[in-house]
Design a protein around this motif. Structure first.
Motif, PDB file in Angstrom:
ATOM      1  N   ASN A 164       0.771  -1.178   0.059  1.00  0.00           N
ATOM      2  CA  ASN A 164      -0.093   0.220   0.078  1.00  0.00           C
ATOM      3  C   ASN A 164       0.716   1.197   0.033  1.00  0.00           C
ATOM      4  O   ASN A 164       0.574   2.206  -0.618  1.00  0.00           O
ATOM      5  CB  ASN A 164      -0.899  -0.059   1.334  1.00  0.00           C
ATOM      6  N   ARG A 205      -0.344   8.466   2.752  1.00  0.00           N
ATOM      7  CA  ARG A 205      -0.634   7.246   2.222  1.00  0.00           C
ATOM      8  C   ARG A 205      -0.729   6.267   3.507  1.00  0.00           C
ATOM      9  O   ARG A 205      -1.676   5.436   3.605  1.00  0.00           O
ATOM     10  CB  ARG A 205       0.263   6.668   1.338  1.00  0.00           C
ATOM     11  N   LEU A 258      -3.414   7.121   6.086  1.00  0.00           N
ATOM     12  CA  LEU A 258      -4.701   6.738   5.544  1.00  0.00           C
ATOM     13  C   LEU A 258      -5.033   5.466   5.653  1.00  0.00           C
ATOM     14  O   LEU A 258      -5.962   4.657   5.909  1.00  0.00           O
ATOM     15  CB  LEU A 258      -4.912   7.183   4.036  1.00  0.00           C
ATOM     16  N   CYS A 259      -3.890   4.614   5.396  1.00  0.00           N
ATOM     17  CA  CYS A 259      -3.903   3.052   5.327  1.00  0.00           C
ATOM     18  C   CYS A 259      -4.222   2.471   6.568  1.00  0.00           C
ATOM     19  O   CYS A 259      -5.030   1.627   6.871  1.00  0.00           O
ATOM     20  CB  CYS A 259      -2.517   2.367   4.709  1.00  0.00           C
ATOM     21  N   TRP A 310      -5.370   4.139   9.349  1.00  0.00           N
ATOM     22  CA  TRP A 310      -6.754   4.596   9.567  1.00  0.00           C
ATOM     23  C   TRP A 310      -7.640   3.629   9.174  1.00  0.00           C
ATOM     24  O   TRP A 310      -8.743   3.208   9.649  1.00  0.00           O
ATOM     25  CB  TRP A 310      -6.874   5.995   9.194  1.00  0.00           C
ATOM     26  N   ALA A 311      -7.659   3.296   7.828  1.00  0.00           N
ATOM     27  CA  ALA A 311      -8.843   2.660   6.986  1.00  0.00           C
ATOM     28  C   ALA A 311      -8.549   1.322   7.216  1.00  0.00           C
ATOM     29  O   ALA A 311      -9.861   0.409   7.449  1.00  0.00           O
ATOM     30  CB  ALA A 311      -8.520   2.914   5.388  1.00  0.00           C
ATOM     31  N   ASN A 312      -7.598   0.430   6.985  1.00  0.00           N
ATOM     32  CA  ASN A 312      -7.591  -0.913   7.188  1.00  0.00           C
ATOM     33  C   ASN A 312      -7.497  -1.191   8.373  1.00  0.00           C
ATOM     34  O   ASN A 312      -7.912  -2.304   8.893  1.00  0.00           O
ATOM     35  CB  ASN A 312      -6.226  -1.155   6.426  1.00  0.00           C
ATOM     36  N   ARG A 364     -14.453   6.015   5.958  1.00  0.00           N
ATOM     37  CA  ARG A 364     -13.521   4.978   6.196  1.00  0.00           C
ATOM     38  C   ARG A 364     -13.858   4.071   5.140  1.00  0.00           C
ATOM     39  O   ARG A 364     -12.804   3.215   4.538  1.00  0.00           O
ATOM     40  CB  ARG A 364     -13.679   4.332   7.542  1.00  0.00           C
ATOM     41  N   ALA A 377     -12.175   4.932   1.891  1.00  0.00           N
ATOM     42  CA  ALA A 377     -10.607   4.800   1.874  1.00  0.00           C
ATOM     43  C   ALA A 377     -10.096   3.484   1.735  1.00  0.00           C
ATOM     44  O   ALA A 377      -9.141   2.954   1.015  1.00  0.00           O
ATOM     45  CB  ALA A 377     -10.038   5.361   3.088  1.00  0.00           C
ATOM     46  N   GLU A 378     -10.964   2.488   2.592  1.00  0.00           N
ATOM     47  CA  GLU A 378     -10.560   1.105   2.584  1.00  0.00           C
ATOM     48  C   GLU A 378     -10.586   0.189   1.078  1.00  0.00           C
ATOM     49  O   GLU A 378     -10.024  -0.586   0.724  1.00  0.00           O
ATOM     50  CB  GLU A 378     -11.737   0.353   3.430  1.00  0.00           C
ATOM     51  N   PHE A 389      -7.329   0.559  -0.696  1.00  0.00           N
ATOM     52  CA  PHE A 389      -6.125  -0.319  -0.269  1.00  0.00           C
ATOM     53  C   PHE A 389      -6.302  -1.784  -0.429  1.00  0.00           C
ATOM     54  O   PHE A 389      -7.359  -2.659  -0.483  1.00  0.00           O
ATOM     55  CB  PHE A 389      -5.827   0.144   1.335  1.00  0.00           C
ATOM     56  N   VAL A 390      -5.082  -2.440  -0.431  1.00  0.00           N
ATOM     57  CA  VAL A 390      -4.982  -3.937  -0.489  1.00  0.00           C
ATOM     58  C   VAL A 390      -4.947  -4.557   0.960  1.00  0.00           C
ATOM     59  O   VAL A 390      -4.317  -3.772   1.920  1.00  0.00           O
ATOM     60  CB  VAL A 390      -3.582  -4.346  -1.369  1.00  0.00           C
TER      61      VAL A 390
END
Lengths: 183, 159
Positions: free
Chosen positions: A35, A131, A134-135, A137-139, B41, B44-45, B48-49
């Protein structure tokens, strides 16, 4: 076997302990690296370097901290180093006026039936810090304080990076959506 | 709505992270309008991988095990005080300094390491006695550098 047991086993150099650690956290490290970097090849190099560093420094790991956060902080630093190395190499190539087809690849690219999953190209418009923020936070559902531990900055800075990333992505998504609608 | 615009203006105008963080915490996080202008969220999710998407990392784990060899996790790292590239830079700087100092110190030496004041025995000029009017005179010998000329000035001693 939980995280603490695996780490303790690794420190005692028990057979198979390091393999268990890599199995437990490998996919996470690889996903975060992909990512941040945007491609699997570089991410695999970062995967190797991250775990090498983890095992070299495992004695220094503070059990009071989250192991996952500590691991992701190492992953992030390795990914940044990779970006800097590649950036210097890319600038050199551009200056030297090298053609796109440089030396032949050391190993032939396998023809894959399914291409490996890659993050969205929209993420290339963000800085590596944005990046990463955000990764996480989101994942991973990380808050600003946890993101700050990974990025090794203050919570305020992490919050600003996250805000900037979310705002930029929203604008890019709206633009992309608008283009799709018009076409 | 007006406050959102003011916050936007202030955010753009003041590029200080602590100030921007304050704006985010005191307004953006609490304002539904501002939140709607940020990626959610789920949005954004989707970009991504995820770890599950990448399949197994068994192959990578095997490569790592080969590379690590007998890596001992408990051993302390041989941590150098500086990264390797700084060691190289320090070494190069020390060499340059040594070269510059040597050049400055040795630049005046002629062949066989002799200083500029050294005179070969064959070139030595000797005057044993100068007298003017039957009395010893005051004599001055002058030899310009890098010249075979010798100037001798003699004058009658006072008194």
């Amino acid at each position: 076997m939980d995280e603490k047991d695996i780490i303790a086993a690794c420190l005692k150099d028990e057979p198979g302990a390091s393999q268990r650690l890599v199995e437990a956290y490998g996919p996470l490290v690889l996903a975060v690296a992909v990512n941040i970097l945007g491609n699997r090849e570089d991410a695999e190099d970062v995967f190797q370097e991250t775990f090498l560093r983890v095992f070299r420094n495992l004695a220094r790991y503070d059990p009071g901290r989250s192991f996952k956060t500590w691991l992701l902080a190492i992953t992030y630093r390795r990914a940044l180093d990779m970006i800097r190395r590649k950036g210097r190499f890319s600038r050199f190539v551009v200056r030297a006026g090298a053609a796109a087809q440089a030396a032949p690849a050391a190993r032939p690219e396998p023809v894959a039936a399914d291409p490996p999953p890659l993050p969205s190209h929209l993420l290339s418009r963000l800085s590596p810090k944005e990046r990463t923020a955000l990764c996480l936070w989101a994942n991973e559902g990380y808050a600003a304080a946890d993101i700050a531990e990974v990025l090794r900055c203050s919570a305020a800075t992490a919050r600003v990076h996250l805000f900037n990333a979310r705002r930029k992505i929203k604008l890019l998504l709206e633009k992309a959506h608008g283009v799709l609608q018009n076409s | 709505m007006a406050s959102c615009r003011i916050v936007d203006l202030l955010y753009a105008a003041v590029p200080l992270r602590p100030f921007r963080d304050l704006l985010i915490r005191t307004h953006v996080e609490k304002c539904a309008r501002c939140q709607a202008r940020l990626a959610s969220r789920s949005e954004a999710e989707a970009l991504f991988v995820k770890p599950a998407d990448l399949g197994t990392t068994e192959e990578l784990g095997r490569k790592f095990a080969l590379r690590a060899g007998k890596e001992r996790p408990g051993a302390a790292a041989k941590s150098a005080p500086f990264p390797r590239r700084w060691e190289w830079a320090a070494g190069a700087a020390a060499l340059l300094l040594t070269a510059a100092a040597s050049f400055w110190l040795l630049r005046g030496l002629g062949p066989e390491g002799r200083g500029p004041g050294f005179v070969e025995p064959a070139d030595r000029f000797e005057i044993n006695h100068i007298s003017v009017g039957g009395a010893p005179a005051q004599a001055y010998v002058y030899r310009p550098q890098d010249s075979d000329m010798i100037i001798v000035w003699a004058e009658k001693s006072p008194g």
